[in-house]
Motif scaffolding. Structure first.
Motif, PDB file in Angstrom:
ATOM      1  N   ASN A 388      -7.152  15.920 -17.486  1.00  0.00           N
ATOM      2  CA  ASN A 388      -6.658  16.976 -18.356  1.00  0.00           C
ATOM      3  C   ASN A 388      -5.307  17.431 -17.800  1.00  0.00           C
ATOM      4  O   ASN A 388      -5.234  17.907 -16.666  1.00  0.00           O
ATOM      5  N   PRO A 389      -4.238  17.272 -18.577  1.00  0.00           N
ATOM      6  CA  PRO A 389      -2.906  17.584 -18.063  1.00  0.00           C
ATOM      7  C   PRO A 389      -2.808  18.992 -17.470  1.00  0.00           C
ATOM      8  O   PRO A 389      -2.045  19.226 -16.529  1.00  0.00           O
ATOM      9  N   SER A 390      -3.594  19.935 -18.005  1.00  0.00           N
ATOM     10  CA  SER A 390      -3.443  21.294 -17.497  1.00  0.00           C
ATOM     11  C   SER A 390      -4.059  21.454 -16.097  1.00  0.00           C
ATOM     12  O   SER A 390      -3.875  22.483 -15.458  1.00  0.00           O
ATOM     13  N   ASP A 391      -4.745  20.414 -15.615  1.00  0.00           N
ATOM     14  CA  ASP A 391      -5.267  20.460 -14.238  1.00  0.00           C
ATOM     15  C   ASP A 391      -4.226  20.047 -13.209  1.00  0.00           C
ATOM     16  O   ASP A 391      -4.498  20.043 -12.009  1.00  0.00           O
ATOM     17  N   MET A 392      -3.057  19.661 -13.673  1.00  0.00           N
ATOM     18  CA  MET A 392      -2.040  19.184 -12.740  1.00  0.00           C
ATOM     19  C   MET A 392      -1.563  20.336 -11.850  1.00  0.00           C
ATOM     20  O   MET A 392      -1.307  21.432 -12.326  1.00  0.00           O
ATOM     21  N   PRO A 393      -1.456  20.078 -10.527  1.00  0.00           N
ATOM     22  CA  PRO A 393      -0.991  21.140  -9.628  1.00  0.00           C
ATOM     23  C   PRO A 393       0.509  21.404  -9.811  1.00  0.00           C
ATOM     24  O   PRO A 393       1.196  20.662 -10.516  1.00  0.00           O
ATOM     25  N   GLU A 394       0.992  22.454  -9.163  1.00  0.00           N
ATOM     26  CA  GLU A 394       2.424  22.759  -9.241  1.00  0.00           C
ATOM     27  C   GLU A 394       3.243  21.603  -8.671  1.00  0.00           C
ATOM     28  O   GLU A 394       2.801  20.907  -7.762  1.00  0.00           O
ATOM     29  N   ILE A 395       4.441  21.480  -9.210  1.00  0.00           N
ATOM     30  CA  ILE A 395       5.310  20.366  -8.824  1.00  0.00           C
ATOM     31  C   ILE A 395       5.474  20.259  -7.302  1.00  0.00           C
ATOM     32  O   ILE A 395       5.433  19.161  -6.739  1.00  0.00           O
ATOM     33  N   GLN A 396       5.617  21.409  -6.636  1.00  0.00           N
ATOM     34  CA  GLN A 396       5.889  21.417  -5.194  1.00  0.00           C
ATOM     35  C   GLN A 396       4.764  20.769  -4.392  1.00  0.00           C
ATOM     36  O   GLN A 396       4.988  20.256  -3.303  1.00  0.00           O
ATOM     37  N   LYS A 397       3.564  20.820  -4.927  1.00  0.00           N
ATOM     38  CA  LYS A 397       2.416  20.298  -4.176  1.00  0.00           C
ATOM     39  C   LYS A 397       2.232  18.793  -4.346  1.00  0.00           C
ATOM     40  O   LYS A 397       1.405  18.184  -3.683  1.00  0.00           O
ATOM     41  N   ILE A 398       2.979  18.211  -5.302  1.00  0.00           N
ATOM     42  CA  ILE A 398       2.741  16.805  -5.623  1.00  0.00           C
ATOM     43  C   ILE A 398       3.651  15.901  -4.803  1.00  0.00           C
ATOM     44  O   ILE A 398       4.866  16.084  -4.787  1.00  0.00           O
ATOM     45  N   ASP A 399       3.042  14.934  -4.125  1.00  0.00           N
ATOM     46  CA  ASP A 399       3.850  13.908  -3.483  1.00  0.00           C
ATOM     47  C   ASP A 399       4.243  12.867  -4.524  1.00  0.00           C
ATOM     48  O   ASP A 399       5.403  12.619  -4.769  1.00  0.00           O
ATOM     49  N   HIS A 400       3.249  12.271  -5.144  1.00  0.00           N
ATOM     50  CA  HIS A 400       3.536  11.378  -6.263  1.00  0.00           C
ATOM     51  C   HIS A 400       2.298  11.216  -7.131  1.00  0.00           C
ATOM     52  O   HIS A 400       1.205  11.651  -6.764  1.00  0.00           O
ATOM     53  N   LEU A 401       2.502  10.574  -8.299  1.00  0.00           N
ATOM     54  CA  LEU A 401       1.420  10.382  -9.262  1.00  0.00           C
ATOM     55  C   LEU A 401       1.281   8.902  -9.582  1.00  0.00           C
ATOM     56  O   LEU A 401       2.253   8.152  -9.533  1.00  0.00           O
ATOM     57  N   GLU A 402       0.062   8.526  -9.901  1.00  0.00           N
ATOM     58  CA  GLU A 402      -0.171   7.155 -10.364  1.00  0.00           C
ATOM     59  C   GLU A 402      -0.853   7.209 -11.727  1.00  0.00           C
ATOM     60  O   GLU A 402      -1.614   8.122 -12.019  1.00  0.00           O
ATOM     61  N   GLU A 403      -0.552   6.205 -12.529  1.00  0.00           N
ATOM     62  CA  GLU A 403      -1.178   6.164 -13.853  1.00  0.00           C
ATOM     63  C   GLU A 403      -1.773   4.779 -14.098  1.00  0.00           C
ATOM     64  O   GLU A 403      -1.311   3.797 -13.519  1.00  0.00           O
ATOM     65  N   PRO A 404      -2.788   4.692 -14.963  1.00  0.00           N
ATOM     66  CA  PRO A 404      -3.410   3.400 -15.244  1.00  0.00           C
ATOM     67  C   PRO A 404      -2.495   2.505 -16.079  1.00  0.00           C
ATOM     68  O   PRO A 404      -1.842   2.979 -17.004  1.00  0.00           O
ATOM     69  N   PHE A 405      -2.442   1.247 -15.709  1.00  0.00           N
ATOM     70  CA  PHE A 405      -1.706   0.235 -16.472  1.00  0.00           C
ATOM     71  C   PHE A 405      -2.689  -0.735 -17.105  1.00  0.00           C
ATOM     72  O   PHE A 405      -3.802  -0.915 -16.607  1.00  0.00           O
ATOM     73  N   VAL A 406      -2.260  -1.348 -18.190  1.00  0.00           N
ATOM     74  CA  VAL A 406      -3.061  -2.407 -18.797  1.00  0.00           C
ATOM     75  C   VAL A 406      -2.202  -3.663 -18.915  1.00  0.00           C
ATOM     76  O   VAL A 406      -0.977  -3.589 -18.988  1.00  0.00           O
ATOM     77  N   ARG A 407      -2.874  -4.800 -18.914  1.00  0.00           N
ATOM     78  CA  ARG A 407      -2.184  -6.054 -19.223  1.00  0.00           C
ATOM     79  C   ARG A 407      -2.422  -6.346 -20.695  1.00  0.00           C
ATOM     80  O   ARG A 407      -3.557  -6.527 -21.123  1.00  0.00           O
ATOM     81  N   ALA A 408      -1.343  -6.338 -21.453  1.00  0.00           N
ATOM     82  CA  ALA A 408      -1.470  -6.504 -22.900  1.00  0.00           C
ATOM     83  C   ALA A 408      -1.050  -7.900 -23.305  1.00  0.00           C
ATOM     84  O   ALA A 408      -0.042  -8.418 -22.833  1.00  0.00           O
ATOM     85  N   THR A 409      -1.858  -8.491 -24.176  1.00  0.00           N
ATOM     86  CA  THR A 409      -1.518  -9.795 -24.745  1.00  0.00           C
ATOM     87  C   THR A 409      -1.206  -9.575 -26.216  1.00  0.00           C
ATOM     88  O   THR A 409      -2.023  -9.020 -26.953  1.00  0.00           O
ATOM     89  N   ILE A 410      -0.010  -9.983 -26.600  1.00  0.00           N
ATOM     90  CA  ILE A 410       0.396  -9.798 -27.991  1.00  0.00           C
ATOM     91  C   ILE A 410       0.700 -11.165 -28.581  1.00  0.00           C
ATOM     92  O   ILE A 410       1.461 -11.941 -28.000  1.00  0.00           O
ATOM     93  N   MET A 411       0.087 -11.471 -29.723  1.00  0.00           N
ATOM     94  CA  MET A 411       0.385 -12.725 -30.413  1.00  0.00           C
ATOM     95  C   MET A 411       1.150 -12.371 -31.660  1.00  0.00           C
ATOM     96  O   MET A 411       0.744 -11.488 -32.421  1.00  0.00           O
ATOM     97  N   THR A 412       2.238 -13.105 -31.902  1.00  0.00           N
ATOM     98  CA  THR A 412       3.076 -12.729 -33.040  1.00  0.00           C
ATOM     99  C   THR A 412       3.831 -13.935 -33.569  1.00  0.00           C
ATOM    100  O   THR A 412       4.146 -14.857 -32.817  1.00  0.00           O
ATOM    101  N   PRO A 413       4.143 -13.919 -34.863  1.00  0.00           N
ATOM    102  CA  PRO A 413       5.093 -14.922 -35.366  1.00  0.00           C
ATOM    103  C   PRO A 413       6.418 -14.732 -34.619  1.00  0.00           C
ATOM    104  O   PRO A 413       6.807 -13.594 -34.340  1.00  0.00           O
ATOM    105  N   LYS A 414       7.133 -15.813 -34.338  1.00  0.00           N
ATOM    106  CA  LYS A 414       8.273 -15.703 -33.420  1.00  0.00           C
ATOM    107  C   LYS A 414       9.408 -14.828 -33.972  1.00  0.00           C
ATOM    108  O   LYS A 414      10.193 -14.279 -33.217  1.00  0.00           O
ATOM    109  N   ASP A 415       9.449 -14.661 -35.306  1.00  0.00           N
ATOM    110  CA  ASP A 415      10.514 -13.835 -35.894  1.00  0.00           C
ATOM    111  C   ASP A 415      10.503 -12.382 -35.407  1.00  0.00           C
ATOM    112  O   ASP A 415      11.495 -11.688 -35.500  1.00  0.00           O
TER     113      ASP A 415
END
Lengths: 599, 376
Positions: A388-415
């Motif tokens: 929940n974004p509102s649970d985020m601590p104050e900026i000063q307390k944060i060293d860094h953040l990580e977020e989930p990534f996905v590997r996406a496969t997209i099939m498409t006509p080449k155009d």
């Protein structure tokens, strides 16, 4: 039934390639369901599923088939959900089978999900029977699609069966192929019990009922069973099969597909992927591949009327009975009051769930914009998740953040490659690979932040490729990102339910878009309303809604009085549906505004 | 029942903003309609008031299209059916172009003592665009003729918020109106139904309408201007010289029983039954001729609905709502429960209390839907 005459199979297909229609024809042809009794596409039994044309909760059915070799076979069809949100469920269904029908639309060819499902099937050592469906369509091009199958998946084109599930042409060949090509199950009925749970249902009389594929051993009434993942034990009250209606049997043995009733109170004790064993002589090892369902998308769900909280809780409890993958816990919002933070497998899972709450339980709800699960690394060394974004601590307390990534496969006509690359880069995608799967079709692989995918990514992809591109994705781990919390203040008050975590580079644009959108959504009130977007204490965008000056019905003579009264009553009702923030009334659409921002 | 409304649904032509039940008709059709009005009145003979009718209001459409002889005929029929009180208000709505001095004299002689002119605007280009048949000179002439014919109680209707209308033009219309020998002025902001010619244009975005803010300015300007000109506001849309509020319309806001005759006319009976007549001529005729009330709908008002009306109708008027009388009837905690909302309305300067009466301020008049929906 003799084990050598059992065939367990599933059908895998990209959405709309005709999986359900083929299943219907097979059921009809084996006499499991008489044609006149058949509700169109019988396996998709939930109302919502039929409306959306997709399978959400899978089902299983046993059929008896008199093959051309003169013998009778037991065919167990295990249906699989047709959406990327339910990939893990798909993988467990596949693990319960020895073979799979790979259905490909003869007009559209291979799509992203076709490929993803094929890889899953190959991982589970399934015998694949390629089925080219919809050959009755005027634009069907079986030769081109067969070529794709050979080139991309490496399937021998000669093995493919040409079918029209709609007319029934070729379906008999499919049944023969199931008997001939799919191996009989191998397990040992004399061994220690191992049964794989691939689905479960809640029955108000019998409790949570796991649907299983018995791999080794036997189970019957009276067996004391243990769930190897959750380590809970239960006494079996009955076992049965699906015809497709549930039908009691004495025992389920190695190779069989059926259900186990054991007065299990909680569906959480029948986790998909778990192994059922005999408590008296447990198997040494569980079947491989078990993991707990993982929520990917979270949102807050709040009743519009505060006194509906208990009704919402009841509804969640009831729906959760049938949905082991649903997570929810109470939370409070200054803006929205008491509600729940709910975790879902994906956006579709979330949308369907919200719709069921409103439709089946008649609740008026406010849902906050979806969020993913972030990892916070504090400067003091603390590490924790926030959904929940509102649970985020104050900026000063944060060293860094990580977020989930996905590997996406997209099939498409080449155009459309250029247009897709633009979209993906805009969503912070990291290019992985590009491969031609035919002269005109391309497979793109990208790593993308999940948070960028859950907004309107799929819609954008569809609109930029006129519906021709397809998408599949899988979780690819957490990565460090430069993220900030974007707050919205209305007349100076922070509206916690509108806070969002966004990438720093997009924060200004998002802030501007969001304030502008809110200016349009918040109706004019008795005084001017200011809307600000801020990062920490820094305001980055502002808008204002001018005060309402005129809302009057001037003509009110004899014939107008009832109409005027009804209009005032309606206006009063309308106000009830808004959330009061200080002096400002905010309509519920505002809380979903962030979803509708254009890029 | 001492208040009678008579709907005359005929016009020379339909105005481009009008959604009333009105149509063009032949003299024979008008004659037939008057026969039906008398027959419908006869169906209500059991409701004859002890002391006679206090008001009769001929609305439309364009009642002044009827000949004075026809109006005299129905009036004498109503006198027979319901009886007349000694001092009555009898109003006829007129379009300025439809009345000659001679016909006005005849109306006055028949007992009609109040006229209401659909003037709408004093700019000819606006009148033309609206589809009105008259011009601004017709208005002045008609009012002078009315005075000459012996009328001293005269209303004119004015409209603001017309396409491309400026505040200066609105001011000019108001100035011309008060310079005439009239006693009463009604002002209406243009409200477009999608079923009208202008409504359809507006939906397609082809009509240049004044902004909400300009509309608000126009209404505020009218309230201020008319008050200074000796026409204080006595209801949201109605202004009158002292002693000249419309008695008939006031009966609606005081929730008196009234009877409406004719197409689409509504009635209030016994304080809790509101009925609306058929608006289709053939259906109206069939019902009246077979001796049944020609109602298209009937609404039995619940106690809550009556209470809502007893809140918002008095608040439309300058005298406001008598707090003590209301509390006596509905309990003193009714408004206490709405304290939070009321404080907000007082703070915003929309609502005020004077000598025990709850009232809308000028600003509150403009926002009366906001205020009243919070109070009901």
């Amino acid at each position: 039934m003799n084990q050598k005459n059992i065939r367990n199979f599933c059908i895998i297909a990209h959405i709309d390639h005709g999986k359900s229609t083929l299943a219907d024809r097979i059921l009809e042809m084996t006499g499991a369901v008489a044609k006149r009794d058949m509700e169109e596409q019988i396996l998709d039994s939930m109302e919502l599923e039929r409306e959306r044309g997709i399978t959400i909760k899978l089902q299983a059915v046993r059929m008896l088939y008199q093959a051309d070799d003169g013998e009778e076979y037991e065919l167990n069809l295990i249906d699989t959900p047709g959406h990327v949100d339910f990939n893990y469920e798909v993988s467990r269904s596949l693990a319960a089978c020895e073979g799979a029908l790979l259905v490909v639309d003869a007009a559209q060819g291979i799509e992203a999900q076709t490929l993803a499902n094929t890889y899953l099937a190959l991982e589970n050592d399934l015998e694949l029977i390629p089925v080219l469906n919809k050959i009755d369509l005027p634009n069907a091009d079986p030769d081109a699609v067969l070529e794709q199958l050979e080139e991309v998946i490496g399937i021998d084109a000669d093995e493919a069966i040409l079918v029209s599930a709609k007319t029934g042409e070729g379906v008999k060949d499919v049944l023969e192929a199931i008997v001939e090509r799919i191996p009989a199950p191998e397990g040992d009925s004399g061994g220690d019990l191992q049964a794989l749970i691939f689905d479960s249902r809640f029955d108000s009389y019998k409790g949570a009922i796991p649907y299983v594929r018995v791999v080794n051993g036997e189970v019957g009434k009276g067996t004391r069973i243990t769930m190897m993942g959750t380590e809970k034990s239960f006494d079996v009250t009955e076992v049965g099969i699906f015809t497709p209606q549930p039908k009691l049997v004495d025992r389920l043995s190695a190779g069989d597909v059926g259900y186990i009733a054991a007065s299990i109170k909680n569906v959480k004790d029948t986790q998909v992927g778990d192994t059922v064993t005999d408590a008296a002589s447990p198997a040494a090892e569980p079947l491989p591949g078990y993991r707990k369902a993982m929520s990917m998308v979270y949102c807050g769900i709040y009743p519009i009327e505060n006194n509906d909280y208990d009704n919402l809780k009841d509804a969640l409890d009831k729906l959760a009975l049938n949905d082991a993958s649903l997570e929810y816990e109470p939370e409070t919002s200054a803006a929205l009051g008491f509600g729940f933070r709910c975790g879902f497998l994906g956006l579709l899972h979330m949308e369907i769930f919200e719709e069921r709450l409103e439709r089946e339980y008649n609740l008026d709800l406010i849902t906050t914009a979806p969020s993913v699960d972030y990892m916070v690394y504090q400067t003091n060394g603390d590490i924790y998740h926030i959904a929940n974004p509102s649970d985020m601590p104050e900026i000063q307390k944060i060293d860094h953040l990580e977020e989930p990534f996905v590997r996406a496969t997209i099939m498409t006509p080449k155009d459309y490659i250029g247009s897709i690359m633009e979209l993906v880069q805009d969503r912070r995608g990291v290019f992985g690979n590009m491969e031609y799967i035919s002269t005109s079709r391309v497979m793109l692989t990208y790593d993308l932040p999940l948070s960028e995918v859950i907004y309107d990514f799929f819609d954008q992809l569809k609109s930029r490729t006129r519906g021709y591109a397809s998408l599949d994705y899988e979780f690819a781990g957490y990565r460090r990102s430069d993220l900030v919390k974007l707050d919205i203040l209305v007349n100076g008050d922070l509206v916690d339910a509108l806070s969002a975590i966004v990438h720093k580079d997009n924060a200004y644009r998002r802030g501007r878009q969001l304030t502008e959108k809110l200016r349009k959504l918040i109706p004019r009130q008795l005084f001017e309303v200011s809307i600000q977007a801020a990062i920490g204490n820094k305001v980055i965008a502002r808008e204002s809604v001018k005060a309402l000056r005129k809302n009057v019905i001037e003509k009110c003579y004899g014939g107008d009085i009832s109409r005027k009264r009804k209009l005032l009553e309606k206006q009063k009702e309308g106000k009830k549906r808004m959330k009061q923030m200080g002096n400002v009334e905010i309509p519920q659409e505002a809380f979903m505004a962030v979803l509708e921002l254009e890029n | 029942m001492r208040f009678l409304y008579v709907h005359i649904p005929f016009c020379v032509k339909k105005c481009r903003y009008c959604d009333f039940v009105s149509a063009e008709a032949s003299p024979e059709q008008r004659e037939a309609y008057l026969r039906l009005l008398k027959a419908e009145a006869a169906l209500h003979r059991g409701e004859r008031p002890k002391d006679g009718l206090l008001t009769i209001y001929f609305g439309g459409g364009t009642p002044s299209l009827q000949t004075p002889a026809q109006i005299g005929d129905v009036l004498s029929s109503f006198r027979d059916t319901f009886g007349f009180a000694p001092s009555m208000e009898i109003t006829v709505e007129c379009n300025p172009e439809t009345v000659s001095r001679r016909c006005l004299k005849q109306l006055r002689r028949l007992g009609v003592n109040r006229l209401s002119f659909g003037a709408q605007s004093f700019q000819d280009h606006h009148l033309k665009e609206m589809g009105r048949v008259h011009n601004s000179e017709d208005i002045s002439r008609a009012v002078e003729d009315a005075v000459g014919a012996g009328f001293e109680n005269i209303n004119i209707d004015l409209m603001y918020g017309l396409p491309s209308q400026t505040l200066a033009e609105w001011r000019e219309s108001l100035e011309k109106a008060v310079s005439l020998p009239v006693t009463h002025i009604s002002t209406y902001g243009l409200k477009l139904s999608p079923l009208t010619a202008w409504g359809r244009l507006a939906e397609r975005g082809e009509l240049e309408l004044p902004s909400d803010d300009l509309n608000a300015d126009m209404q505020l300007f009218a309230m201020d201007f008319l008050d200074k000109a000796g026409f204080p506001r006595y209801e949201i849309a109605n202004f009158a010289k002292i002693g000249y509020p419309c008695r008939h319309n006031t009966a609606y806001w005081l929730r008196k029983d009234y009877l409406g005759l004719g197409l689409n006319a509504s009635s209030l009976t016994g304080g809790d039954l509101r009925t609306v007549n058929e608006s289709d001529f053939e259906r109206y005729r069939e019902k009246v001729e077979s001796g049944v009330f020609p109602w298209a709908s009937r609404e039995n008002l619940s106690a809550d609905e009556i209470r809502e009306e007893e809140i918002f109708l008095p608040l439309r008027m300058i005298w406001g709502l008598d707090i003590a009388a209301f509390a006596k009837k509905y309990g003193s905690d009714y408004f206490a429960q709405k304290k939070g909302q009321m404080v907000k309305l007082f703070d915003a300067g929309l609502l005020t209390v004077e000598e025990g009466q709850l009232k809308l301020t000028d600003k509150g008049v403009l926002l009366n839907n906001e205020v009243l929906s919070a109070l009901i």
